[in-house]
Design a protein around this motif. Structure first.
Motif, short mmCIF file in Angstrom:
data_model
loop_
_atom_site.label_atom_id
_atom_site.label_comp_id
_atom_site.label_asym_id
_atom_site.label_seq_id
_atom_site.Cartn_x
_atom_site.Cartn_y
_atom_site.Cartn_z
N LEU A 162 0.77 -1.22 -0.10
CA LEU A 162 -0.02 -0.01 0.00
C LEU A 162 0.73 1.21 0.03
N SER A 163 0.85 1.75 -1.04
CA SER A 163 1.70 3.20 -1.14
C SER A 163 0.50 4.38 -0.86
N ILE A 164 1.33 4.83 0.05
CA ILE A 164 0.50 6.23 0.95
C ILE A 164 1.06 7.42 0.30
N PHE A 207 -6.69 8.60 4.06
CA PHE A 207 -6.14 7.61 2.85
C PHE A 207 -7.27 6.72 2.78
N THR A 208 -7.89 6.17 1.43
CA THR A 208 -8.72 5.17 1.20
C THR A 208 -7.90 4.57 -0.11
N SER A 209 -7.80 3.21 0.07
CA SER A 209 -7.36 2.60 -1.28
C SER A 209 -8.27 2.37 -2.25
N PRO A 255 6.69 7.37 1.11
CA PRO A 255 7.64 7.73 0.28
C PRO A 255 8.70 8.98 1.00
N SER A 256 9.89 9.08 0.28
CA SER A 256 10.89 9.85 0.89
C SER A 256 10.44 11.42 0.45
N SER A 257 10.17 12.45 1.11
CA SER A 257 9.66 13.64 0.82
C SER A 257 9.83 14.70 1.79
N ILE A 258 10.24 15.87 1.30
CA ILE A 258 10.21 16.87 1.94
C ILE A 258 9.45 18.13 1.20
#
Length: 478
Positions: A28-30, A41-43, A188-191
């Motif tokens: 499950l990618s959030i 979040f709803t898949s 994910p890696s994020s800023i």
């Protein structure tokens, strides 16, 4: 040969079966938007298992009631990152059956679909067939799909650090494959800067701002950065100079190093700005619950530099470049900030109480013959942040006696600034006594008052009493 072919075929089937089961781990990618905005979040319907053969439930030993299908976590109550100690609670993820073979199973009499639930180390039913074999109904062959959900409150209360969080799940139906699988949350890696603009406008409207002896603090707006990875805050000025435009439209520059960047609190270290990126983080900004890091950048100018470099009326502008960069330098997020310091035209003339009265006494023949002159030290205190001229005038063209006008002309009194050759006779018309003054704060002027010989001699024969006149000083900007 036939036996060997069958044996090889059997091996091939086992290998394929093993690969298929591994491929059915649930990923499950959030999206970062849900994390950073703290929105639910709803898949989409997600395949968890496959039912290739059967259409009815298992039954108890006596065959009177169907066995409810269940999920059980065999790895604990947390989703874990295999390579670290970071975890997420099982409550972060909710799930519910969406369909079996494209349709919801029959509920029959008293069967039901449980609401959204989370995984547990105890068996959790994901469907409740009818309690009686006569009403149990059945289901379709095909994919067994679930809908997954992460409530908004979970995003606010947990730290979603980049990486894969997994939980090992087992289910109780042999004919549903896989029997065991992992449910994996992919973060994910994020800023990302949540603050859309750090533009700062500062207006100076009082000379008292330049009389402060301590460091001048120019507060910026609060800044917020959303992150799933640890980062450092780097910053620089877009130029080595601050652009200045005077109130008269004359351009100029100031050195950017006169300004330091820091923060309210210990979040940032304080350093002079330069045109090169510097790491201003006192320590790494870590991923925290809610995935938002907040700080208050501040600009500092020493009292001396503020008075010397930012006193002149006009507008001072410069741009800051911020870069939130992950500690491994893999990702970053840029944000620019425009700073404008506007200094309004400010001026002030004060006369200390000790210098408000200037007295000439005529008691001797020499005083009448030669006239008199006196200098009042620091009689006028000037402040003006533009180029200026100083004027003097009287309220009347004649001295008064007891409030009544006399015939003694005001022009017998001459006024000038000590050290200057300018000496003007006093009149109701403003006259210039200081030319081309440059911006100055709290400058003391020694004022020279003179009654020359001719003026003094005109007083011979006048009544022996007190004559007075009011003197006014003013500015004109140039």
């Amino acid at each position: 040969m036939k036996t060997m072919r069958a044996f090889l075929t059997g091996i091939s089937i086992v290998f394929c079966g093993s690969t298929a089961m591994k491929a059915q781990d649930v990923y499950l990618s959030i999206p970062e938007n849900n994390i950073f905005n703290r929105s639910e979040f709803t898949s989409v319907p997600t395949r968890v298992m496959v039912n290739a053969n059967r259409t009815s439930w298992d039954y108890t030993f006596f065959g009177l009631a169907p066995v409810a299908p269940t999920f059980t976590s065999v790895s604990g109550l947390n989703f874990t990152q295999p390579s670290s100690s970071f975890t997420l609670p099982s409550s972060t993820l909710l799930w519910q059956l969406e369909s079996m073979g494209g349709q919801m199973p029959a509920t029959g009499s008293s069967g039901s679909l449980p609401g959204f639930q989370s995984f547990s180390t105890s068996a959790v039913k994901w469907f409740e067939p009818s309690g009686s074999i006569f009403f149990a109904g059945g289901f379709n062959r095909g994919n067994i799909n679930f809908t997954f959900k992460i409530p908004a409150a979970q995003f606010a209360s947990n730290a979603y650090r980049a990486g894969n969080y997994s939980m090992d799940i087992t289910q109780n139906y042999n004919d549903f494959t896989p029997r065991n699988f992992k449910t994996i949350l992919v973060i994910p890696s994020s800023i990302r800067w949540n603050t859309s603009s750090l533009t700062k406008y500062i207006e100076i409207s009082s000379l008292n701002d330049y009389r402060i002896t301590g460091t001048r603090v120019l507060n910026s707006e609060n800044a917020e950065i959303a992150n799933t990875v640890d980062f450092n805050l780097w910053a620089k000025a877009a130029s080595t100079t601050i652009q200045f435009t005077s109130s008269k439209g004359v351009p100029g520059t100031r050195n950017i190093s006169s300004i330091k960047l820091g923060s309210n609190g210990s979040t940032l270290t304080t350093k002079p700005l330069s045109a090169d990126f510097q790491n201003f983080s006192a320590a790494n900004f870590s991923v925290v619950a809610g995935n938002r890091s907040t700080f208050s950048p501040e600009l500092y100018v020493s009292a001396e530099d503020f008075k010397n470099l930012f006193f002149e009326a006009g507008t001072y502008t410069f741009e800051l470049n911020f870069n939130a960069k992950s500690t491994d330098n893999a990702i970053n997020s840029l944000q620019n900030s425009s700073v404008q310091l506007k200094v309004l035209p400010l001026s002030e003339i004060t006369i200390p109480s000790s210098g408000r009265n200037v007295n000439f006494n005529f008691n001797t023949a020499a005083q009448y013959n030669n006239g008199q002159s006196q200098v009042i030290p620091n009689q006028i205190i000037l402040s003006n942040n533009e180029s200026f001229e100083v004027y003097v005038k009287s309220d009347e063209n004649y001295f008064k006696k007891g409030g009544l006008q006399t015939d003694i002309n005001s022009n017998i009194l001459q006024i000038g600034v000590d050290g200057s050759s300018v000496n003007v006779p006093l009149s109701k018309t403003p006259q210039k006594i200081l030319l081309n003054g440059t911006p100055v704060l709290d400058r003391g002027l020694n004022v020279r008052y003179t009654i020359p010989a001719a003026g003094a001699q005109s007083l011979v024969g006048k009544e022996n009493t007190t004559y007075s006149i009011n003197v006014y000083y003013s500015f004109t900007a140039i």
